[in-house]
Design a protein around this motif. Structure first.
Motif, short mmCIF file in Angstrom:
data_model
loop_
_atom_site.label_atom_id
_atom_site.label_comp_id
_atom_site.label_asym_id
_atom_site.label_seq_id
_atom_site.Cartn_x
_atom_site.Cartn_y
_atom_site.Cartn_z
N SER A 1 0.82 -1.21 0.00
CA SER A 1 0.00 0.00 0.00
C SER A 1 0.86 1.26 0.00
O SER A 1 0.57 2.23 -0.72
CB SER A 1 -0.92 0.00 1.23
N ILE A 2 1.93 1.25 0.80
CA ILE A 2 2.80 2.42 0.87
C ILE A 2 3.46 2.69 -0.47
O ILE A 2 3.51 3.84 -0.94
CB ILE A 2 3.85 2.22 1.99
N ILE A 3 3.96 1.65 -1.10
CA ILE A 3 4.60 1.82 -2.41
C ILE A 3 3.61 2.37 -3.42
O ILE A 3 3.95 3.23 -4.24
CB ILE A 3 5.18 0.48 -2.89
N THR A 4 2.36 1.91 -3.35
CA THR A 4 1.35 2.30 -4.32
C THR A 4 1.11 3.80 -4.33
O THR A 4 0.96 4.42 -5.39
CB THR A 4 0.03 1.56 -4.05
N PHE A 5 1.07 4.42 -3.13
CA PHE A 5 0.82 5.87 -3.12
C PHE A 5 2.10 6.69 -3.06
O PHE A 5 2.15 7.84 -3.50
CB PHE A 5 -0.11 6.26 -1.95
#
Length: 451
Positions: free
Chosen positions: A277-281
């Protein structure tokens, strides 16, 4: 007749224009899907299944542009997955949430899309010698190629292969040692990089895995991949005139900085979010913020170009992951319906079961299936206890790292075939010995864990 001729002459109705419109709509759908996914991280749910619908819409718009082999593979995955869902519903009376069947692997696809924005930060500057200068050759040049693709690829993924490969190609067509260095340098990063699709898939299938343990096991294997390449290829090929990639310390700043930011968010700012999730945003945010230094107009221009060109070019990856997600959902639903949720492939997932599963996935990759298929099918037939998820993660990542290097239809090998006109079968033959040695090392590590 005149009106027909005028329509044919009208550029607004030309095939090129129709392709451009399809690509534009597909790119917008992908961006909208990414935005919806990021909004969900913030607790804003505008459309519960909108991410899946938008990503599948983009796949439908780009379907005819897929290479025939990719189209057949993705089509069969989707058809089998849908057929399994129908059998589960019609034969075993399974209650299926039909509106949610397109959600499989959308988390991973959104991460891939987010990572692609790193390409907006810039190109690799000052990292290779100019074509007219003296190139680094031999084992040292091969080491530079493997290490450069491996380290930069942990963040930039497949785009690094093209960046490095195109620079090497300035001196002439790429040779087999150069192609093998590109192939192994990138595929071996799947053992440990948190930015790879492999890690995204594994974190989704085994959310309670211990990432630190996986890295502790995977990073040495990745280094063994590099050492094996440096020992094997000079014995088989004359590298005296084979140019390699030359890195500068400056080229490592971005990968190190991005990895540091991810860890900062994971352990400090947003501990409630997974690394996926962190990488995605985070990746799109950093990329757009970097471009804002040149003004909003420039940033919008770069975003538009990325949406219209780079995102539609990801059609192969997006379609494969989405269709594999549908297959996984169909298989797991049918197994649950047919066995009353009581059947699993193995009662316990131990070292012996892990070794057999690993070898089976690698064998399927050699036969032409992408490792995501084997990993997804295996996960759908297991009921993993929390203590078994780290072992499953290591097996899946190892099978991915080796399977993508040797599999003729893996993403990296298809990309090398299309970009540099090399035979996938020839690449596979040259990688069989490498895959065998690395597979033996993985099995040895598995059995050492049993002690």
């Amino acid at each position: 007749m005149a009106s027909t001729m005028s329509r044919k002459a009208d550029p607004d109705h030309s095939p090129a224009e129709r392709v451009a419109w399809r690509h534009a709509l597909a790119g917008l759908a992908i961006v909208a899907g990414l935005a919806l996914q990021i909004a969900q991280f913030a607790g804003i749910t505008l459309a519960p299944h909108g991410v899946g619908y938008l990503l599948w819409l983009s796949t439908a718009l780009l379907w005819r542009d897929l290479p025939p082999r990719n189209r057949r593979q993705a089509g069969w995955l989707a058809a089998i997955g849908l057929s399994l869902l129908l059998v589960a519903h019609l034969v075993f009376d399974a209650d299926i949430a039909w509106w949610a069947i397109l959600d499989g692997n959308t988390y991973v696809v959104a991460m891939l899309v987010g990572v692609s924005f790193i390409g907006l930060i810039g190109n690799l500057r000052g990292q290779s010698r100019p074509p007219g200068g003296q190139a680094i050759t031999g084992r040292r040049g091969l080491a530079g190629t493997w290490l450069g693709v491996h380290l930069l690829g942990t963040i930039l993924n497949l785009s690094t292969v093209f960046m490095v490969g195109d620079r090497l190609q300035r001196r002439g067509p790429l040779s087999m040692p150069q192609l093998l260095g590109l192939n192994r340098g990138l595929s071996s990063a799947a053992w440990w990089s948190p930015f790879f699709a492999s890690m995204g898939i594994v974190m989704t299938l085994a959310p309670e895995m211990d990432y630190a343990t996986v890295v502790m096991l995977g990073l040495p294997l990745a280094l063994c991949s590099g050492l094996l390449t440096l020992l094997e290829l000079p014995r088989r090929f004359d590298l005296s005139a084979t140019a390699g990639f030359s890195m500068s310390p400056r080229s490592l700043l971005m990968p190190v900085a991005m990895a540091g930011l991810v860890m900062l968010f994971h352990y400090g700012l947003t501990p409630q979010l997974s690394i996926v999730s962190i990488i995605t945003f985070l990746m799109p945010s950093v990329a757009l913020a970097t471009n804002l230094s040149r003004g909003p107009a420039w940033t919008l221009y770069r975003l538009r170009q990325h949406t219209l060109t780079r995102l539609p070019a990801m059609r192969g990856e997006i379609s494969l992951f989405l269709c594999a997600g549908l297959l996984t959902q169909g298989l797991s639903t049918l197994l649950d319906a047919a066995t009353g949720s009581g059947w699993t492939l193995f009662a316990d997932f131990g070292i012996a079961q892990a070794s057999l599963s690993f070898l089976a996935i690698v064998a399927s990759a050699v036969a032409g299936l992408h490792p995501i298929i084997g990993v997804s099918v295996l996960a759908s037939m297991l009921e993993l206890a929390p203590g078994e998820q780290t072992l499953f993660a290591f097996v899946a990542l190892s099978a991915w790292a080796i399977g993508t290097s040797v599999g003729p239809l893996s993403g990296i090998n298809l990309s090398l075939q299309g970009r540099y006109d090399v035979s996938g079968t020839r690449m596979m033959r040259h990688n069989l010995g490498y895959a065998l040695v690395m597979a033996l090392l993985v099995v040895a590590v598995l059995w050492l864990l049993a002690d």
